[in-house]
Design a protein around this motif. Structure first.
Motif, PDB file in Angstrom:
ATOM      1  N   ARG A  79      -9.272 -17.309  49.433  1.00  0.00           N
ATOM      2  CA  ARG A  79      -9.988 -15.705  48.531  1.00  0.00           C
ATOM      3  C   ARG A  79      -9.340 -15.010  49.198  1.00  0.00           C
ATOM      4  O   ARG A  79      -8.535 -14.819  50.296  1.00  0.00           O
ATOM      5  CB  ARG A  79     -11.352 -15.661  48.849  1.00  0.00           C
ATOM      6  CG  ARG A  79     -11.392 -15.950  50.032  1.00  0.00           C
ATOM      7  CD  ARG A  79     -13.578 -15.234  50.771  1.00  0.00           C
ATOM      8  NE  ARG A  79     -13.571 -15.581  52.406  1.00  0.00           N
ATOM      9  CZ  ARG A  79     -14.570 -16.490  52.175  1.00  0.00           C
ATOM     10  NH1 ARG A  79     -15.268 -16.658  51.870  1.00  0.00           N
ATOM     11  NH2 ARG A  79     -13.960 -16.521  53.783  1.00  0.00           N
ATOM     12  N   LYS A  80      -9.684 -13.334  48.470  1.00  0.00           N
ATOM     13  CA  LYS A  80      -8.779 -12.306  49.081  1.00  0.00           C
ATOM     14  C   LYS A  80      -9.165 -11.308  49.710  1.00  0.00           C
ATOM     15  O   LYS A  80     -10.748 -11.509  49.165  1.00  0.00           O
ATOM     16  CB  LYS A  80      -8.117 -11.567  47.452  1.00  0.00           C
ATOM     17  CG  LYS A  80      -7.179 -10.667  48.266  1.00  0.00           C
ATOM     18  CD  LYS A  80      -6.055  -9.595  46.872  1.00  0.00           C
ATOM     19  CE  LYS A  80      -5.136  -9.049  47.218  1.00  0.00           C
ATOM     20  NZ  LYS A  80      -4.133  -8.555  46.187  1.00  0.00           N
ATOM     21  N   ALA A  81      -8.522 -11.537  50.916  1.00  0.00           N
ATOM     22  CA  ALA A  81      -9.507 -10.459  51.797  1.00  0.00           C
ATOM     23  C   ALA A  81      -8.674  -9.539  51.896  1.00  0.00           C
ATOM     24  O   ALA A  81      -7.530  -9.245  51.573  1.00  0.00           O
ATOM     25  CB  ALA A  81      -9.575 -11.738  53.227  1.00  0.00           C
ATOM     26  N   GLU A  82      -9.058  -8.411  52.712  1.00  0.00           N
ATOM     27  CA  GLU A  82      -8.482  -7.379  53.379  1.00  0.00           C
ATOM     28  C   GLU A  82      -7.124  -7.518  53.975  1.00  0.00           C
ATOM     29  O   GLU A  82      -6.503  -6.167  53.310  1.00  0.00           O
ATOM     30  CB  GLU A  82      -9.490  -6.593  54.432  1.00  0.00           C
ATOM     31  CG  GLU A  82     -10.718  -5.982  53.551  1.00  0.00           C
ATOM     32  CD  GLU A  82     -10.747  -4.894  54.613  1.00  0.00           C
ATOM     33  OE1 GLU A  82     -11.196  -4.608  55.765  1.00  0.00           O
ATOM     34  OE2 GLU A  82     -12.392  -5.028  54.627  1.00  0.00           O
ATOM     35  N   GLN A  83      -6.904  -8.685  54.783  1.00  0.00           N
ATOM     36  CA  GLN A  83      -5.360  -8.320  55.486  1.00  0.00           C
ATOM     37  C   GLN A  83      -4.334  -9.512  54.499  1.00  0.00           C
ATOM     38  O   GLN A  83      -3.702 -10.376  55.132  1.00  0.00           O
ATOM     39  CB  GLN A  83      -5.366  -9.231  56.883  1.00  0.00           C
ATOM     40  CG  GLN A  83      -5.903  -7.935  57.709  1.00  0.00           C
ATOM     41  CD  GLN A  83      -8.039  -8.409  57.853  1.00  0.00           C
ATOM     42  OE1 GLN A  83      -8.491  -9.377  57.139  1.00  0.00           O
ATOM     43  NE2 GLN A  83      -8.291  -6.871  58.311  1.00  0.00           N
ATOM     44  N   TRP A 123      -4.447 -13.194  51.641  1.00  0.00           N
ATOM     45  CA  TRP A 123      -5.025 -14.405  51.152  1.00  0.00           C
ATOM     46  C   TRP A 123      -5.347 -15.065  52.611  1.00  0.00           C
ATOM     47  O   TRP A 123      -5.006 -15.659  53.578  1.00  0.00           O
ATOM     48  CB  TRP A 123      -4.326 -14.752  50.644  1.00  0.00           C
ATOM     49  CG  TRP A 123      -4.514 -14.249  49.498  1.00  0.00           C
ATOM     50  CD1 TRP A 123      -3.978 -13.353  48.480  1.00  0.00           C
ATOM     51  CD2 TRP A 123      -5.202 -14.946  47.779  1.00  0.00           C
ATOM     52  NE1 TRP A 123      -3.602 -13.110  47.676  1.00  0.00           N
ATOM     53  CE2 TRP A 123      -4.313 -13.236  46.705  1.00  0.00           C
ATOM     54  CE3 TRP A 123      -6.126 -15.449  47.691  1.00  0.00           C
ATOM     55  CZ2 TRP A 123      -5.423 -13.997  45.726  1.00  0.00           C
ATOM     56  CZ3 TRP A 123      -7.076 -15.615  46.722  1.00  0.00           C
ATOM     57  CH2 TRP A 123      -6.916 -14.780  45.110  1.00  0.00           C
ATOM     58  N   GLU A 124      -6.906 -15.748  52.169  1.00  0.00           N
ATOM     59  CA  GLU A 124      -7.321 -16.698  53.731  1.00  0.00           C
ATOM     60  C   GLU A 124      -7.138 -18.022  52.731  1.00  0.00           C
ATOM     61  O   GLU A 124      -7.799 -18.050  51.214  1.00  0.00           O
ATOM     62  CB  GLU A 124      -9.026 -16.519  54.283  1.00  0.00           C
ATOM     63  CG  GLU A 124      -8.904 -15.322  54.329  1.00  0.00           C
ATOM     64  CD  GLU A 124     -10.361 -14.294  54.623  1.00  0.00           C
ATOM     65  OE1 GLU A 124     -10.236 -14.196  55.345  1.00  0.00           O
ATOM     66  OE2 GLU A 124     -10.831 -15.081  54.220  1.00  0.00           O
TER      67      GLU A 124
END
Length: 141
Positions: free
Chosen positions: A97-101, A103-104
């Motif tokens: 999933r795309k996160a603020e920093q 991809w996770e």
């Protein structure tokens, strides 16, 4: 698993257990931990490359496989085999999933919901030829 090593060629060359046993060697390699991996994981280099491509709809990137066997498949044993495959190979349970920093990634545990999709279609009564291709395309869309 017992700490011994055997070359596959010896398995075929010495089909008798008594002969084969003389070719066993003590393994000097450490066995990898086979416990389930779940939780946050680092992206592999190829995964990092993929997310850097900024695909317009990255969550639609998947791998679909169509299995065919003239006699058909027994659905339940096939489901059991696929489940064991996904349980054994942690990477098949990875979710991104795309996160603020950036991809996770994390590995879902085997008890965290559906592990895969298996859709079954029977085309035995469709004649081989263009009609079969059309039927498959219609079903898949």
């Amino acid at each position: 698993q017992a700490g011994y090593k055997l070359d596959i060629k010896d398995l075929f060359k010495y089909p008798e257990v008594a002969e084969l046993a003389t070719h066993l060697r003590v393994s000097d390699t450490q066995l990898a931990d086979q416990e389930e991996v779940s939780g946050a994981v680092l992206l592999t280099p190829i995964q990092q490359w993929f997310v850097e491509q900024e695909q317009p709809v990255p969550d639609h990137f998947n791998q679909a496989v169509m299995l065919h066997r003239e006699q058909g498949f027994e659905e339940e044993p096939l489901r059991q085999a696929l489940t064991q495959l996904v349980v054994h190979h942690d990477a098949l349970r990875m979710v991104f999933r795309k996160a603020e920093q950036g991809w996770e990634a994390w590995n879902r545990g085997v008890k965290e919901g559906k592990l895969y999709d298996l859709e079954v279609a029977d085309f035995k009564d469709v004649p081989i030829g263009p009609t079969l291709g059309q039927a498959i395309e219609a079903w898949a869309s």
